[in-house]
Design a protein around this motif. Structure first.
Motif, PDB file in Angstrom:
ATOM      1  N   ASP A  31       0.841  -1.202   0.000  1.00 53.83           N
ATOM      2  CA  ASP A  31       0.000   0.000   0.000  1.00 53.83           C
ATOM      3  C   ASP A  31       0.878   1.255   0.000  1.00 53.83           C
ATOM      4  OD1 ASP A  31      -2.359  -1.542  -0.031  1.00 53.83           O
ATOM      5  OD2 ASP A  31      -2.167  -1.880   2.120  1.00 53.83           O
ATOM      6  N   ASP A  32       0.876   2.041   1.099  1.00 57.37           N
ATOM      7  CA  ASP A  32       1.610   3.309   1.089  1.00 57.37           C
ATOM      8  C   ASP A  32       2.939   3.250   1.829  1.00 57.37           C
ATOM      9  OD1 ASP A  32       0.645   3.084   3.648  1.00 57.37           O
ATOM     10  OD2 ASP A  32      -0.112   5.131   3.781  1.00 57.37           O
ATOM     11  N   ARG A  33       3.364   2.047   2.249  1.00 56.09           N
ATOM     12  CA  ARG A  33       4.570   1.935   3.075  1.00 56.09           C
ATOM     13  C   ARG A  33       5.621   1.039   2.434  1.00 56.09           C
ATOM     14  NH1 ARG A  33       4.153   4.954   8.156  1.00 56.09           N
ATOM     15  NH2 ARG A  33       1.987   5.646   8.112  1.00 56.09           N
ATOM     16  N   ILE A  34       6.869   1.364   2.739  1.00 57.17           N
ATOM     17  CA  ILE A  34       7.956   0.445   2.433  1.00 57.17           C
ATOM     18  C   ILE A  34       7.921  -0.668   3.479  1.00 57.17           C
ATOM     19  CG2 ILE A  34      10.467   0.158   2.366  1.00 57.17           C
ATOM     20  CD1 ILE A  34      10.654   3.089   1.470  1.00 57.17           C
ATOM     21  N   VAL A  35       7.974  -1.916   3.023  1.00 52.14           N
ATOM     22  CA  VAL A  35       8.003  -3.032   3.972  1.00 52.14           C
ATOM     23  C   VAL A  35       9.358  -3.708   4.009  1.00 52.14           C
ATOM     24  CG1 VAL A  35       5.534  -3.476   4.051  1.00 52.14           C
ATOM     25  CG2 VAL A  35       6.903  -4.506   2.246  1.00 52.14           C
ATOM     26  N   TRP A  36      10.146  -3.565   2.948  1.00 49.94           N
ATOM     27  CA  TRP A  36      11.547  -3.945   3.034  1.00 49.94           C
ATOM     28  C   TRP A  36      12.328  -3.342   1.876  1.00 49.94           C
ATOM     29  CZ3 TRP A  36      12.150  -6.449  -1.459  1.00 49.94           C
ATOM     30  CH2 TRP A  36      11.177  -7.373  -1.887  1.00 49.94           C
ATOM     31  N   ILE A  37      13.614  -3.218   2.090  1.00 50.05           N
ATOM     32  CA  ILE A  37      14.566  -2.838   1.056  1.00 50.05           C
ATOM     33  C   ILE A  37      15.749  -3.767   1.216  1.00 50.05           C
ATOM     34  CG2 ILE A  37      15.431  -0.958   2.529  1.00 50.05           C
ATOM     35  CD1 ILE A  37      16.311   0.481  -0.050  1.00 50.05           C
ATOM     36  N   ALA A  38      16.134  -4.442   0.125  1.00 51.25           N
ATOM     37  CA  ALA A  38      17.154  -5.487   0.228  1.00 51.25           C
ATOM     38  C   ALA A  38      17.905  -5.603  -1.087  1.00 51.25           C
ATOM     39  CB  ALA A  38      16.499  -6.830   0.569  1.00 51.25           C
ATOM     40  N   PRO A  39      19.141  -6.132  -1.039  1.00 48.67           N
ATOM     41  CA  PRO A  39      19.858  -6.399  -2.285  1.00 48.67           C
ATOM     42  C   PRO A  39      19.086  -7.378  -3.160  1.00 48.67           C
ATOM     43  CG  PRO A  39      21.339  -6.519  -0.402  1.00 48.67           C
ATOM     44  CD  PRO A  39      19.952  -6.430   0.146  1.00 48.67           C
ATOM     45  N   GLU A  40      19.190  -7.198  -4.469  1.00 46.54           N
ATOM     46  CA  GLU A  40      18.501  -8.103  -5.401  1.00 46.54           C
ATOM     47  C   GLU A  40      18.825  -9.566  -5.106  1.00 46.54           C
ATOM     48  OE1 GLU A  40      16.566  -7.905  -8.180  1.00 46.54           O
ATOM     49  OE2 GLU A  40      16.379  -5.746  -8.510  1.00 46.54           O
ATOM     50  N   ALA A  41      20.082  -9.835  -4.764  1.00 42.11           N
ATOM     51  CA  ALA A  41      20.506 -11.219  -4.558  1.00 42.11           C
ATOM     52  C   ALA A  41      19.813 -11.880  -3.375  1.00 42.11           C
ATOM     53  CB  ALA A  41      22.020 -11.277  -4.369  1.00 42.11           C
ATOM     54  N   GLU A  42      19.242 -11.094  -2.486  1.00 51.33           N
ATOM     55  CA  GLU A  42      18.621 -11.666  -1.291  1.00 51.33           C
ATOM     56  C   GLU A  42      17.117 -11.871  -1.440  1.00 51.33           C
ATOM     57  OE1 GLU A  42      19.606  -9.362   2.141  1.00 51.33           O
ATOM     58  OE2 GLU A  42      21.767  -9.424   1.743  1.00 51.33           O
ATOM     59  N   LEU A  43      16.556 -11.563  -2.612  1.00 54.26           N
ATOM     60  CA  LEU A  43      15.118 -11.751  -2.788  1.00 54.26           C
ATOM     61  C   LEU A  43      14.772 -13.233  -2.784  1.00 54.26           C
ATOM     62  CD1 LEU A  43      14.258  -9.164  -5.578  1.00 54.26           C
ATOM     63  CD2 LEU A  43      14.087  -8.914  -3.110  1.00 54.26           C
ATOM     64  N   PRO A  44      13.696 -13.624  -2.123  1.00 55.26           N
ATOM     65  CA  PRO A  44      13.315 -15.044  -2.082  1.00 55.26           C
ATOM     66  C   PRO A  44      12.768 -15.513  -3.428  1.00 55.26           C
ATOM     67  CG  PRO A  44      11.658 -13.691  -0.998  1.00 55.26           C
ATOM     68  CD  PRO A  44      12.799 -12.780  -1.313  1.00 55.26           C
ATOM     69  N   VAL A  45      12.857 -16.805  -3.670  1.00 50.13           N
ATOM     70  CA  VAL A  45      12.315 -17.400  -4.891  1.00 50.13           C
ATOM     71  C   VAL A  45      10.795 -17.449  -4.779  1.00 50.13           C
ATOM     72  CG1 VAL A  45      12.224 -19.484  -6.304  1.00 50.13           C
ATOM     73  CG2 VAL A  45      14.395 -18.723  -5.313  1.00 50.13           C
ATOM     74  N   PHE A  46      10.162 -17.127  -5.870  1.00 54.05           N
ATOM     75  CA  PHE A  46       8.700 -17.090  -5.896  1.00 54.05           C
ATOM     76  C   PHE A  46       8.154 -18.430  -6.400  1.00 54.05           C
ATOM     77  CE2 PHE A  46       4.738 -14.962  -7.646  1.00 54.05           C
ATOM     78  CZ  PHE A  46       4.178 -14.813  -6.396  1.00 54.05           C
ATOM     79  N   GLU A  47       7.132 -18.966  -5.769  1.00 57.67           N
ATOM     80  CA  GLU A  47       6.630 -20.292  -6.106  1.00 57.67           C
ATOM     81  C   GLU A  47       5.458 -20.260  -7.069  1.00 57.67           C
ATOM     82  OE1 GLU A  47       5.750 -22.108  -2.403  1.00 57.67           O
ATOM     83  OE2 GLU A  47       7.861 -22.327  -1.807  1.00 57.67           O
ATOM     84  N   ARG A  48       4.811 -19.117  -7.225  1.00 56.31           N
ATOM     85  CA  ARG A  48       3.699 -19.009  -8.157  1.00 56.31           C
ATOM     86  C   ARG A  48       3.683 -17.581  -8.698  1.00 56.31           C
ATOM     87  NH1 ARG A  48       1.724 -18.348  -3.081  1.00 56.31           N
ATOM     88  NH2 ARG A  48       0.229 -16.651  -2.746  1.00 56.31           N
ATOM     89  N   ALA A  49       2.857 -17.356  -9.663  1.00 53.44           N
ATOM     90  CA  ALA A  49       2.805 -16.025 -10.281  1.00 53.44           C
ATOM     91  C   ALA A  49       2.410 -14.991  -9.238  1.00 53.44           C
ATOM     92  CB  ALA A  49       1.794 -16.021 -11.420  1.00 53.44           C
ATOM     93  N   PRO A  50       3.148 -13.898  -9.145  1.00 56.55           N
ATOM     94  CA  PRO A  50       2.836 -12.878  -8.139  1.00 56.55           C
ATOM     95  C   PRO A  50       1.544 -12.144  -8.462  1.00 56.55           C
ATOM     96  CG  PRO A  50       4.538 -12.078  -9.625  1.00 56.55           C
ATOM     97  CD  PRO A  50       4.307 -13.516  -9.980  1.00 56.55           C
ATOM     98  N   ASP A  51       0.887 -11.672  -7.423  1.00 58.86           N
ATOM     99  CA  ASP A  51      -0.359 -10.924  -7.613  1.00 58.86           C
ATOM    100  C   ASP A  51      -0.158  -9.448  -7.305  1.00 58.86           C
ATOM    101  OD1 ASP A  51       0.013 -11.092  -4.927  1.00 58.86           O
ATOM    102  OD2 ASP A  51      -1.967 -11.926  -4.447  1.00 58.86           O
TER     103      ASP A  51
END
Length: 423
Positions: A31-51
């Motif tokens: 929504d209107d808030r940042i919930v995290w900021i992280a290096p690209e390499a630390e992003l988790p793998v996604f298991e299904r198409a994001p919504d």
């Protein structure tokens, strides 16, 4: 409790300070808030198409949304004629004592309708938004009577409702002596304290209280009466101080725990030490210094030595700083006041938010802050300060949505990471 992402911004070039080293980061927004900021390499793998929406910033530099912490955006008319008089040798004080200056803008502002004030102020504010401004302070002080001060503050609130920017208001009734109170400054301050400020605060129009403590404006004792009223109403204070002389304004402001003292060309080391003890931010206004052709710089080295945070702002006003450019203001801070590039960027983000008492909402890219950030089409952050007249803002994201620019941004809902829930 987890929150679902609504947007993911990837491939952002980011540095904690300056641009000597950078890394590619992603920012997750709910929504209107940042919930995290992280290096690209630390992003988790996604298991299904994001919504949620995903955006590729293609390596654009990212900074927090800029914060304008000292403006007088709402006013009637202009004072271009006074600019010519100053070029001919008249001083700011001479013009003010001859009936010009603030009082001439008061007359124009009183005569303008609320819609007229909104239209002109919105035009100016849109220019700032296009340059990356996400939050702005707007002062009253060109009414100097209860109806017009209320009119100005209502316009400021309306700007915050109708434009994509966070607006914070400061009541500056103690800005100048209105013509009808000539020779009776104490009576006018009585009006400010017993009529204007309590009524406007009750109407929810005031976020903070300001005053102009100067030989051509109000004395320390008169400003203290305003601060006493603000304290009773539970409102924070700030002060125009030590711009043209030193009559003790900063010492007063720090006794009341002021959010900021502003201008400060004539501040002494004792003033700077008091600011450090009180946690008061130094707001420096290089456009006013430039337009008035001042020669005494604010004591930047003392602020550094005592660890006083320095913010800068356009001081947008019709008389002494007809400026709408935050990037030009950064350049002026560097060339006129000796700021480093890092200091200029901090002064328009983290420290400017501190000067508004809103560091928990603005000024940094951190979880919990508003999702306000700017994508810059530059090779290094130094270019934000280096170029004069450039407009390198590729996009402004305010409260999680694109409100300025979108060229070159790629949206993709079919990429394969990260997961949709965040802590």
């Amino acid at each position: 409790m987890s929150r679902r992402l609504t947007a993911l911004w990837r491939n952002l070039r980011h540095s904690g300070g300056g641009d000597r080293s950078s890394s590619s980061v992603a920012i997750g927004v709910a929504d209107d808030r940042i919930v995290w900021i992280a290096p690209e390499a630390e992003l988790p793998v996604f298991e299904r198409a994001p919504d949620f929406a995903q955006y590729d910033a293609a390596g654009a530099w990212v900074t927090p949304g800029l914060v304008e912490c000292h403006t007088h955006l709402v006013f009637g008319g202009n004072r271009a004629d006074e600019f010519g008089r100053r070029l001919a040798g008249a001083s700011y004080e001479e013009i003010a004592r001859a009936g010009g200056g603030i009082v001439s803008t008061v007359n124009a502002t009183r005569a303008a309708s609320e819609d007229e004030l909104f239209t002109s102020a919105a035009r100016r504010l849109r220019t700032m938004i296009s340059a990356g401004v996400a939050a702005v302070e707007i002062k009253s002080g060109y009414g100097l009577d209860t109806p017009t001060e209320a009119k100005m503050l209502r316009v400021a609130r309306r700007l915050g409702r109708e434009l994509p920017v966070s607006v914070y208001t400061s009541f500056l009734g103690a800005h100048a002596l209105p013509p009808e109170y000539r020779g009776r400054p104490d009576e006018y301050i009585e009006l400010v304290c017993t009529d204007m400020l309590p009524m406007l605060a009750e109407q929810g129009l005031v976020d903070a209280v300001d005053a102009f403590c100067e030989n051509i404006a109000f004395s320390v004792a008169q400003c203290e009466r305003v601060f006493e009223t603000a304290a009773r109403l539970g409102l924070p204070v700030k002060l125009h101080a030590e711009q043209l002389s030193n009559i003790g304004g900063t010492q007063l402001a720090t006794r009341y725990g002021a959010l900021s003292t502003d201008h400060l060309e004539h501040a002494l080391e004792a003033d700077v030490a008091a600011m450090r003890r009180a946690g008061t931010v130094a707001v420096l206004l290089p456009a006013a210094y430039y337009c008035l052709r001042e020669t005494q710089r604010p004591p930047v080295d003392l602020f550094r030595r005592h660890g006083v945070p320095m913010a800068i702002s356009t001081d947008c006003n019709p008389g002494t700083a007809p400026s709408l450019s935050p990037l030009l203001t950064m350049n002026m801070a560097c060339t006129l006041f000796g700021f480093s590039i890092d200091e200029a960027l901090l002064a328009y983000t983290r420290h400017a938010a501190q000067a508004l008492g809103k560091a928990d909402l603005h000024g940094t890219l951190e979880a919990g802050r508003y999702a306000d950030f700017v994508l810059w089409d530059v090779d290094s952050l130094a270019e934000l300060v280096y170029w004069l007249g450039a407009s390198p803002c590729r996009a402004l994201i305010w409260h999680g949505r694109i409100v300025q620019g979108a060229s070159g941004l790629k949206q993709n809902r079919d990429q394969d990471r990260p997961s949709g829930a965040v802590a």
